[in-house]
Design a protein around this motif. Structure first.
Motif, PDB file in Angstrom:
ATOM      1  N   SER A 144       0.843  -1.202   0.000  1.00 53.05           N
ATOM      2  CA  SER A 144       0.000   0.000   0.000  1.00 53.05           C
ATOM      3  C   SER A 144       0.876   1.249   0.000  1.00 53.05           C
ATOM      4  O   SER A 144       2.093   1.190   0.220  1.00 53.05           O
ATOM      5  N   VAL A 145       0.214   2.365  -0.257  1.00 49.55           N
ATOM      6  CA  VAL A 145       0.875   3.679  -0.260  1.00 49.55           C
ATOM      7  C   VAL A 145       0.045   4.613   0.615  1.00 49.55           C
ATOM      8  O   VAL A 145      -1.187   4.632   0.527  1.00 49.55           O
ATOM      9  N   VAL A 146       0.719   5.384   1.469  1.00 49.70           N
ATOM     10  CA  VAL A 146       0.004   6.327   2.325  1.00 49.70           C
ATOM     11  C   VAL A 146       0.807   7.625   2.413  1.00 49.70           C
ATOM     12  O   VAL A 146       2.035   7.607   2.490  1.00 49.70           O
ATOM     13  N   GLU A 147       0.111   8.739   2.351  1.00 45.77           N
ATOM     14  CA  GLU A 147       0.746  10.051   2.543  1.00 45.77           C
ATOM     15  C   GLU A 147       0.396  10.567   3.925  1.00 45.77           C
ATOM     16  O   GLU A 147      -0.734  10.396   4.399  1.00 45.77           O
ATOM     17  N   CYS A 148       1.376  11.196   4.564  1.00 44.61           N
ATOM     18  CA  CYS A 148       1.166  11.654   5.933  1.00 44.61           C
ATOM     19  C   CYS A 148       2.054  12.866   6.214  1.00 44.61           C
ATOM     20  O   CYS A 148       2.840  13.301   5.364  1.00 44.61           O
ATOM     21  N   SER A 149       1.924  13.377   7.425  1.00 46.91           N
ATOM     22  CA  SER A 149       2.749  14.519   7.847  1.00 46.91           C
ATOM     23  C   SER A 149       3.117  14.347   9.309  1.00 46.91           C
ATOM     24  O   SER A 149       2.239  14.283  10.173  1.00 46.91           O
ATOM     25  N   ALA A 150       4.415  14.271   9.564  1.00 48.37           N
ATOM     26  CA  ALA A 150       4.872  14.171  10.946  1.00 48.37           C
ATOM     27  C   ALA A 150       4.590  15.461  11.701  1.00 48.37           C
ATOM     28  O   ALA A 150       4.367  15.454  12.911  1.00 48.37           O
ATOM     29  N   LYS A 151       4.557  16.586  10.965  1.00 46.85           N
ATOM     30  CA  LYS A 151       4.368  17.893  11.613  1.00 46.85           C
ATOM     31  C   LYS A 151       2.923  18.102  12.054  1.00 46.85           C
ATOM     32  O   LYS A 151       2.654  18.570  13.163  1.00 46.85           O
ATOM     33  N   THR A 152       1.963  17.773  11.190  1.00 43.66           N
ATOM     34  CA  THR A 152       0.548  17.993  11.528  1.00 43.66           C
ATOM     35  C   THR A 152      -0.112  16.725  12.073  1.00 43.66           C
ATOM     36  O   THR A 152      -1.298  16.747  12.397  1.00 43.66           O
ATOM     37  N   LEU A 153       0.633  15.636  12.162  1.00 42.28           N
ATOM     38  CA  LEU A 153       0.151  14.328  12.628  1.00 42.28           C
ATOM     39  C   LEU A 153      -0.872  13.693  11.686  1.00 42.28           C
ATOM     40  O   LEU A 153      -1.547  12.728  12.041  1.00 42.28           O
ATOM     41  N   GLN A 154      -0.970  14.218  10.462  1.00 41.70           N
ATOM     42  CA  GLN A 154      -1.920  13.687   9.482  1.00 41.70           C
ATOM     43  C   GLN A 154      -1.533  12.252   9.098  1.00 41.70           C
ATOM     44  O   GLN A 154      -0.422  11.992   8.656  1.00 41.70           O
ATOM     45  N   ASN A 155      -2.474  11.325   9.263  1.00 39.75           N
ATOM     46  CA  ASN A 155      -2.323   9.913   8.860  1.00 39.75           C
ATOM     47  C   ASN A 155      -1.150   9.191   9.522  1.00 39.75           C
ATOM     48  O   ASN A 155      -0.696   8.156   9.005  1.00 39.75           O
ATOM     49  N   ILE A 156      -0.667   9.684  10.656  1.00 35.09           N
ATOM     50  CA  ILE A 156       0.448   9.004  11.325  1.00 35.09           C
ATOM     51  C   ILE A 156       0.007   7.627  11.825  1.00 35.09           C
ATOM     52  O   ILE A 156       0.652   6.608  11.566  1.00 35.09           O
ATOM     53  N   SER A 157      -1.112   7.586  12.541  1.00 36.67           N
ATOM     54  CA  SER A 157      -1.613   6.300  13.048  1.00 36.67           C
ATOM     55  C   SER A 157      -1.957   5.367  11.898  1.00 36.67           C
ATOM     56  O   SER A 157      -1.710   4.154  11.959  1.00 36.67           O
ATOM     57  N   GLU A 158      -2.552   5.940  10.807  1.00 32.93           N
ATOM     58  CA  GLU A 158      -2.927   5.120   9.657  1.00 32.93           C
ATOM     59  C   GLU A 158      -1.714   4.462   9.016  1.00 32.93           C
ATOM     60  O   GLU A 158      -1.778   3.321   8.551  1.00 32.93           O
ATOM     61  N   MET A 159      -0.603   5.195   9.002  1.00 34.92           N
ATOM     62  CA  MET A 159       0.609   4.645   8.402  1.00 34.92           C
ATOM     63  C   MET A 159       1.035   3.357   9.096  1.00 34.92           C
ATOM     64  O   MET A 159       1.334   2.343   8.449  1.00 34.92           O
ATOM     65  N   PHE A 160       1.042   3.382  10.428  1.00 31.75           N
ATOM     66  CA  PHE A 160       1.459   2.192  11.165  1.00 31.75           C
ATOM     67  C   PHE A 160       0.381   1.104  11.130  1.00 31.75           C
ATOM     68  O   PHE A 160       0.692  -0.088  11.193  1.00 31.75           O
ATOM     69  N   TYR A 161      -0.888   1.502  10.986  1.00 30.48           N
ATOM     70  CA  TYR A 161      -1.948   0.518  10.816  1.00 30.48           C
ATOM     71  C   TYR A 161      -1.765  -0.240   9.501  1.00 30.48           C
ATOM     72  O   TYR A 161      -1.878  -1.468   9.459  1.00 30.48           O
TER      73      TYR A 161
END
Length: 646
Positions: free
Chosen positions: A151-168
């Motif tokens: 899979s591919v996921v976009e996220c942002s460490a700064k805004t916490l966007q999709n951080i949990s989803e990435m590890f899920y």
């Protein structure tokens, strides 16, 4: 359908790799602290996330990699230790995106040891807060060349966007990987996945009509997800199949094509966990192979105990037989037999060279229900692990909602049987031993057929050494297995596994003066001091009996060693009382005095299989047994009195 539980894995280990500066360490620290770190070290320490805070309820270890602090050798070691690799790139850096395909994916592939499957990969685009566009479409093309990319996921460490989803998604790539199930470039299920689902479909098709009706679908749902399928949801599922695959529904039931389409749809919609729940319920591992724990559960068999089919095992096999006996003739033809075992890697035995030679069949050579149970009884006694494997392949675990161990009965130890002078078993092994040409094979094969005359002058060209059938011993059905011990050289010693059995049948040719010496030596060497019951059988009794070239004649030998007198056997006589005698001796070990008394009473010489119509015969049998025991002790008392009188 309901959401299944996660696979039973102890932990998940996630490794983050990528170019320097893409934000690997920041992603880990943002997940843990739930805020963006101002000061970021070159490498984060390994972090363990407890099971109770992860979506799949499995402890997760997250490992960071730093090219500054660690060597490539350490990286290779970490790749082999982890379960999934997250390759991080910066969405605002085209070079870091290019290096996914040019550097990181080949590196991960080459690092994996040759005997191990490829590691699943999740592509992680960090710094999504810095751009107003998505890179996912560009990165998706990589998945066609590298099927290990889950899979591919976009996220942002700064805004916490999709951080949990990435590890899920990383967890999901380990627990419910896509690549074993689905070919991205073909938009279809993999051959291995199709093969597994076809087997599952056939197991669930209880009535054998190549369709899954509402009852069968509900049973499938309960077995896989522990909950019934609501009628409304079932109708919706059928509507989806009908709309997208017109051949997927027939007579309001799901076809194999519809069943495969449904799972294809689950995967396309990111519901891999549903298909994996089904596959794991039916015993498949991550490589879509039947896992060892499912095929071969542990069965504790104490020394001296044996294994038999339990009542549940017999009932399952009867149901299986009836399901595949399509013409209801009470027997499995070669085609029906082939169809039944088509869901197994290979049949457990050959229909043409084994089944006709080892168990009862009808006049066409088709295996009857009685023969079917006999053949399974044989396999369970001599190779219980194989029985467990085939019961698993045939769906015992699913239909019975229990381990196939429930299909096995472990008998008590033989030493207890010997102490009690009565066996609790219902399956006995008889070793048929004698010189070459003594008629051992004919004696064994005659056990399987009604008309023994058909075997006269027949050449036996086969390596099948076991024959199994049932006999009545005082009104109780017992299975007797005759194992022919092949003797190539009379001087060769017998191995322990060739000697040990429940009862031994020592065979000689009564018309050959040099035949008896071999079994006399066998008895003296292996059985004279053992606790194994022995019967001496003289075959070809329809021919002229010759005096044996041995210091004792067979009758004298048996008298000296307190054996039953030799039983004379001929295929022309078509009498089968010998087989019941053997089973009786096995059922009552160490009761040789009683056997001799049985034999001396003329009314007991008709020792053949019981007529099922004689309902009171078992009572007579018990009476005979009691009378014999009393008679034995009376004789003993009389002998003692006469000796005192002297």
């Amino acid at each position: 359908m309901v959401q299944p539980s996660a696979a039973t894995r102890k932990s998940v280990r996630i490794l983050l790799v990528g170019d320097q500066g893409v934000g690997k360490t920041s992603l880990i620290l943002s997940l843990v602290s739930e805020e963006f770190p101002e000061d970021v070290p070159p490498k984060a320490e390994e972090i363990t996330i407890p099971a109770n805070v992860t979506p799949e309820q499995i402890p997760t270890n997250i490992v960071d990699y730093s090219s500054i602090e660690q060597s490539e050798q350490v990286l290779n070691e970490e790749i082999n230790k982890c379960h999934v690799v997250c390759i991080v790139y910066a969405v605002n850096d085209d070079e870091s995106m290019d290096r996914i395909k040019e550097h990181w994916l080949p590196l991960v592939r080459n690092a994996v040891e040759a005997d191990q499957p490829q590691k699943p990969v999740v592509l992680v685009g960090n710094k999504a807060d810095l751009v107003e566009y998505s890179t996912i479409d560009s990165v998706l093309t990589i998945m066609e060349d590298f099927p290990e990319v889950e899979s591919v996921v976009e996220c942002s460490a700064k805004t916490l966007q999709n951080i949990s989803e990435m590890f899920y998604y990383a967890q999901k790539a380990v627990l419910h990987p896509t690549s074993p199930l689905y070919l991205m470039e073909e938009q279809d299920l993999t051959p291995a996945c199709k093969k597994a689902l076809v087997r599952i479909f056939k197991i669930c098709d209880i009535d054998g009509d190549n369709l899954l009706n509402d009852y069968e679908l509900n049973l499938f749902q309960r077995r896989c997800f522990n909950t019934p399928l609501q009628p409304q949801i079932l109708d919706e599922v059928k509507s989806v199949i009908q709309k997208n695959s017109p051949d997927g529904i027939y007579n309001d039931a799901v076809t194999l094509k519809g069943f495969l389409f449904l799972h294809c749809l689950f995967i396309q919609r990111g519901r891999n966990e549903t298909t994996w729940a089904v596959l794991r319920r039916f015993g498949y591992n991550e490589q879509l192979e039947m896992c060892n724990e499912y095929l071969r559960p542990t069965v504790k068999i104490p020394p001296g105990s044996s294994t038999e089919l339990s009542h549940r095992g017999q009932q399952f096999l009867i149901g299986l037989f009836e399901r595949y006996d399509r013409d209801n003739d009470g027997a499995l033809s070669q085609e029906e037999h082939r169809t039944l075992f088509s869901i197994c890697p290979t049949p457990p035995w050959s229909f043409s060279t084994d089944i006709k030679k080892s168990c009862p069949t009808n006049e066409k050579g088709y295996v009857t229900l009685h023969g079917w149970l006999c053949r399974w009884t044989l396999m369970t006694l001599i190779d219980v692990v194989k029985t467990l494997e085939y019961l698993a392949h045939l769906g015992f675990n699913v239909h019975e909602n229990d381990s196939q161990v429930a299909a096995i009965h472990v008998t008590r130890e033989r030493r207890i049987d010997l102490a009690k002078r009565q066996s609790s078993r219902s399956v006995y092994m008889c070793h048929v031993i004698g010189p070459k040409g003594a008629g051992k094979t004919g004696l064994c094969r005659a056990f399987l057929i009604e008309n023994m005359n058909s075997l006269i002058n027949k050449e036996f060209r086969t390596n099948v050494v076991h024959c199994v059938n049932s006999v009545q011993v005082y009104g109780q059905e017992k299975h007797l297995i005759l194992r022919e011990i092949v003797v190539n050289n009379p001087l060769d010693p017998l191995q322990p596994q060739e000697v040990n059995c429940d009862v031994a049948c020592l065979v000689y040719d009564s018309s050959n003066p040099r035949s008896f010496e071999y079994i006399a030596r066998i008895y003296i060497k292996y059985y004279a001091e053992s606790k194994i019951p022995v019967m001496v059988v003289g075959t070809k009794s329809d021919l002229d009996e010759h005096r044996q070239d041995y210091l004792l004649q067979p009758a004298e030998f048996c008298q000296k060693y307190k054996l039953l007198p030799p039983h004379l056997f001929s295929l022309k006589s078509n009498k089968k009382e010998m087989y019941t005698k053997l089973a009786t001796m096995a059922a009552f070990p160490r009761f040789q005095d009683a056997w001799i008394l049985f034999y001396k009473h003329s009314h007991l010489r008709q020792f053949g299989p019981l007529n099922p119509g004689q309902a009171l015969w078992w009572k007579a049998g018990i009476g005979v047994a009691a009378a014999t025991i009393i008679g034995f002790f009376v004789l003993k008392a009389l002998n003692a009195s006469s000796s005192h009188g002297r």
